[in-house]
Design a protein around this motif. Structure first.
Motif, PDB file in Angstrom:
ATOM      1  N   CYS A 149       3.068 -21.294  28.875  1.00  0.00           N
ATOM      2  CA  CYS A 149       4.409 -21.544  28.340  1.00  0.00           C
ATOM      3  C   CYS A 149       4.477 -21.271  26.836  1.00  0.00           C
ATOM      4  O   CYS A 149       3.470 -21.403  26.118  1.00  0.00           O
ATOM      5  CB  CYS A 149       4.813 -22.991  28.584  1.00  0.00           C
ATOM      6  N   ASP A 150       5.681 -20.927  26.375  1.00  0.00           N
ATOM      7  CA  ASP A 150       5.888 -20.768  24.940  1.00  0.00           C
ATOM      8  C   ASP A 150       6.132 -22.144  24.315  1.00  0.00           C
ATOM      9  O   ASP A 150       6.039 -23.169  24.987  1.00  0.00           O
ATOM     10  CB  ASP A 150       7.038 -19.797  24.657  1.00  0.00           C
ATOM     11  N   ILE A 151       6.466 -22.150  23.036  1.00  0.00           N
ATOM     12  CA  ILE A 151       6.598 -23.429  22.340  1.00  0.00           C
ATOM     13  C   ILE A 151       7.767 -24.269  22.855  1.00  0.00           C
ATOM     14  O   ILE A 151       7.839 -25.474  22.622  1.00  0.00           O
ATOM     15  CB  ILE A 151       6.759 -23.211  20.813  1.00  0.00           C
ATOM     16  N   ASN A 152       8.683 -23.631  23.597  1.00  0.00           N
ATOM     17  CA  ASN A 152       9.836 -24.344  24.154  1.00  0.00           C
ATOM     18  C   ASN A 152       9.625 -24.763  25.612  1.00  0.00           C
ATOM     19  O   ASN A 152      10.547 -25.219  26.273  1.00  0.00           O
ATOM     20  CB  ASN A 152      11.090 -23.472  24.058  1.00  0.00           C
ATOM     21  N   ASN A 153       8.394 -24.564  26.104  1.00  0.00           N
ATOM     22  CA  ASN A 153       8.030 -24.906  27.486  1.00  0.00           C
ATOM     23  C   ASN A 153       8.670 -23.970  28.509  1.00  0.00           C
ATOM     24  O   ASN A 153       8.884 -24.340  29.669  1.00  0.00           O
ATOM     25  CB  ASN A 153       8.410 -26.359  27.812  1.00  0.00           C
ATOM     26  N   LYS A 154       8.956 -22.753  28.072  1.00  0.00           N
ATOM     27  CA  LYS A 154       9.483 -21.748  28.987  1.00  0.00           C
ATOM     28  C   LYS A 154       8.328 -20.890  29.469  1.00  0.00           C
ATOM     29  O   LYS A 154       7.495 -20.427  28.669  1.00  0.00           O
ATOM     30  CB  LYS A 154      10.526 -20.886  28.275  1.00  0.00           C
ATOM     31  N   ILE A 155       8.235 -20.670  30.772  1.00  0.00           N
ATOM     32  CA  ILE A 155       7.101 -19.929  31.339  1.00  0.00           C
ATOM     33  C   ILE A 155       7.162 -18.460  30.928  1.00  0.00           C
ATOM     34  O   ILE A 155       8.195 -17.800  31.084  1.00  0.00           O
ATOM     35  CB  ILE A 155       7.088 -20.041  32.877  1.00  0.00           C
ATOM     36  N   THR A 156       6.034 -17.972  30.451  1.00  0.00           N
ATOM     37  CA  THR A 156       5.934 -16.543  30.111  1.00  0.00           C
ATOM     38  C   THR A 156       4.924 -15.828  31.001  1.00  0.00           C
ATOM     39  O   THR A 156       4.852 -14.602  30.996  1.00  0.00           O
ATOM     40  CB  THR A 156       5.517 -16.374  28.637  1.00  0.00           C
ATOM     41  N   ALA A 185       0.426 -21.304  45.901  1.00  0.00           N
ATOM     42  CA  ALA A 185       0.938 -22.213  44.878  1.00  0.00           C
ATOM     43  C   ALA A 185       1.786 -21.449  43.871  1.00  0.00           C
ATOM     44  O   ALA A 185       1.658 -20.218  43.731  1.00  0.00           O
ATOM     45  CB  ALA A 185      -0.219 -22.911  44.154  1.00  0.00           C
ATOM     46  N   ALA A 186       2.648 -22.195  43.181  1.00  0.00           N
ATOM     47  CA  ALA A 186       3.501 -21.569  42.162  1.00  0.00           C
ATOM     48  C   ALA A 186       4.066 -22.645  41.246  1.00  0.00           C
ATOM     49  O   ALA A 186       4.275 -23.786  41.671  1.00  0.00           O
ATOM     50  CB  ALA A 186       4.644 -20.791  42.814  1.00  0.00           C
ATOM     51  N   PRO A 187       4.318 -22.288  39.981  1.00  0.00           N
ATOM     52  CA  PRO A 187       5.026 -23.218  39.095  1.00  0.00           C
ATOM     53  C   PRO A 187       6.494 -23.269  39.511  1.00  0.00           C
ATOM     54  O   PRO A 187       7.005 -22.351  40.166  1.00  0.00           O
ATOM     55  CB  PRO A 187       4.853 -22.586  37.716  1.00  0.00           C
ATOM     56  N   VAL A 188       7.181 -24.329  39.122  1.00  0.00           N
ATOM     57  CA  VAL A 188       8.590 -24.500  39.464  1.00  0.00           C
ATOM     58  C   VAL A 188       9.407 -24.522  38.178  1.00  0.00           C
ATOM     59  O   VAL A 188       9.030 -25.191  37.204  1.00  0.00           O
ATOM     60  CB  VAL A 188       8.817 -25.807  40.248  1.00  0.00           C
ATOM     61  N   VAL A 189      10.523 -23.798  38.180  1.00  0.00           N
ATOM     62  CA  VAL A 189      11.357 -23.697  36.980  1.00  0.00           C
ATOM     63  C   VAL A 189      12.781 -24.138  37.274  1.00  0.00           C
ATOM     64  O   VAL A 189      13.226 -24.140  38.422  1.00  0.00           O
ATOM     65  CB  VAL A 189      11.373 -22.252  36.440  1.00  0.00           C
ATOM     66  N   ASP A 190      13.489 -24.517  36.210  1.00  0.00           N
ATOM     67  CA  ASP A 190      14.907 -24.831  36.363  1.00  0.00           C
ATOM     68  C   ASP A 190      15.708 -23.545  36.239  1.00  0.00           C
ATOM     69  O   ASP A 190      15.141 -22.439  36.182  1.00  0.00           O
ATOM     70  CB  ASP A 190      15.344 -25.886  35.344  1.00  0.00           C
ATOM     71  N   ASN A 191      17.019 -23.657  36.166  1.00  0.00           N
ATOM     72  CA  ASN A 191      17.880 -22.474  36.131  1.00  0.00           C
ATOM     73  C   ASN A 191      17.674 -21.611  34.888  1.00  0.00           C
ATOM     74  O   ASN A 191      17.999 -20.422  34.883  1.00  0.00           O
ATOM     75  CB  ASN A 191      19.352 -22.889  36.212  1.00  0.00           C
ATOM     76  N   ASP A 192      17.115 -22.197  33.822  1.00  0.00           N
ATOM     77  CA  ASP A 192      16.902 -21.459  32.577  1.00  0.00           C
ATOM     78  C   ASP A 192      15.466 -20.963  32.416  1.00  0.00           C
ATOM     79  O   ASP A 192      15.118 -20.398  31.375  1.00  0.00           O
ATOM     80  CB  ASP A 192      17.273 -22.347  31.388  1.00  0.00           C
ATOM     81  N   GLY A 193      14.648 -21.182  33.444  1.00  0.00           N
ATOM     82  CA  GLY A 193      13.277 -20.685  33.385  1.00  0.00           C
ATOM     83  C   GLY A 193      12.289 -21.617  32.730  1.00  0.00           C
ATOM     84  O   GLY A 193      11.146 -21.218  32.445  1.00  0.00           O
TER      85      GLY A 193
END
Length: 325
Positions: A240-247, A300-308
């Protein structure tokens, strides 16, 4: 027990089944305007369907009420004796009543029917007594008459009970289909069953959250990823980046492939991770996640909200534990 007696037992069982099947085969031809009227009455009711019967008819009535309720028609069973001592107050003018009596001459119904008539509550009779007081008072009569009970003494309700059950099922399912009742509707009244688990649960309901979610920053090393893999045992790490968004993601497989290519544990994870990496939307139904795992050949997979943004993680074992298979 000798072989002669064993053969006799088999014969007894076969004779009963053959006789009950013979009587049941007559039912389809009896579905006439009365059956249509019964279905229309149930479909039109703004309240509940109240089912009542005594003895074996009562036992079957409980099943009919349960079948109606689970297929989209609110219903409950009311014992005739209890109805005469207060429970009749549960019936309202918006309801409809199904009275079950093979003879159509149950004494309790003789007291109940005038009250229902005064309240203008529609009555469906399930009976074999087509000229009985019950049949004459009903708005629709479902004929379950038989020529012979399977009981050799003609005493224990057998073929008549089977006909009652079948007629009740026919009514419940015909109404269900007319309403366009679907699997999702059925699941809402069976949330603890496997169908409920499949159709009602979403990814967000069964995913791992908090400390159970493996994740590291883009600036972390492969060694950090390995530690996180070991800590959570999920088989992958979300980067994740510094905003906790998966990259990106880094998996057990990625680690093995990296080491085989002479990579090191000091490599920066951002340079070796899989981009963008597969992720699951939290809004998906759990059954969709299971299909997706199969389609992508992953577990398995990470789970994200509508904004990633990372909100959880899920693997196939989590789904199985939730009853989704």
């Amino acid at each position: 027990m000798n072989s002669t007696n064993q053969a006799q037992l088999l014969q007894y069982g076969r004779e009963l089944l053959e006789l009950e099947l013979h009587e049941a085969q007559k039912l389809p031809a009896r579905l006439n305007h009365n059956f249509i009227k019964a279905c229309e009455l149930v479909l039109a009711t703004k309240g509940k369907v109240v089912v009542s019967g005594i003895g074996k008819s009562g036992h079957i009535g409980k099943k009919i009420a349960a079948s109606l309720a689970s297929t989209g028609t609110p219903a409950f069973f009311m014992h005739p004796s209890e109805a005469l001592h207060g429970d009749l107050g549960m019936v309202t003018t918006n309801d409809i009543v199904i009275l079950i009596s093979y003879s159509g001459r149950a004494k309790e119904f003789n007291l109940i029917l005038p009250i229902l008539k005064e309240m203008a509550v529609p009555v469906i009779a399930i009976t074999g007594g087509l000229n009985s007081p019950l049949a004459k008072s009903a708005d629709a009569v479902l004929d379950i008459s038989i020529e012979k009970e399977a009981c050799p003494m003609g005493l224990a309700p057998t073929a008549s009970s089977t006909n009652t059950l079948l007629m009740g099922d026919a009514l419940a399912i015909a109404v269900m289909r007319a309403k366009g009742f679907k699997e999702e509707d059925f699941a809402r009244s069976h949330p603890a069953g496997s169908l409920g688990a499949k159709l009602l649960n979403h990814v967000k309901d069964v995913m791992r959250t908090g400390d159970r979610v493996p994740h590291i920053a883009e600036t972390a090393t492969v060694f950090d990823a390995m530690l996180e893999l070991s800590r959570t045992g999920l088989g992958l790490v979300a980067v994740c980046d510094i905003n906790n968004k998966i990259t990106g993601v880094f998996t057990d497989g990625d680690l093995r492939r990296l080491l085989l290519k002479n990579g090191t544990l000091h490599d920066i994870i951002k340079t070796v991770m899989t981009q963008p990496g597969y992720r699951l939307p939290e809004s998906w139904k759990a059954i969709e996640a299971l299909k997706s795992f199969s389609d992508h050949n992953i577990t398995a997979a990470p789970v994200v909200d509508n904004d990633g943004y990372l909100v959880g993680a899920l693997n196939i074992h989590d789904l199985h534990q939730a009853g989704i298979a």
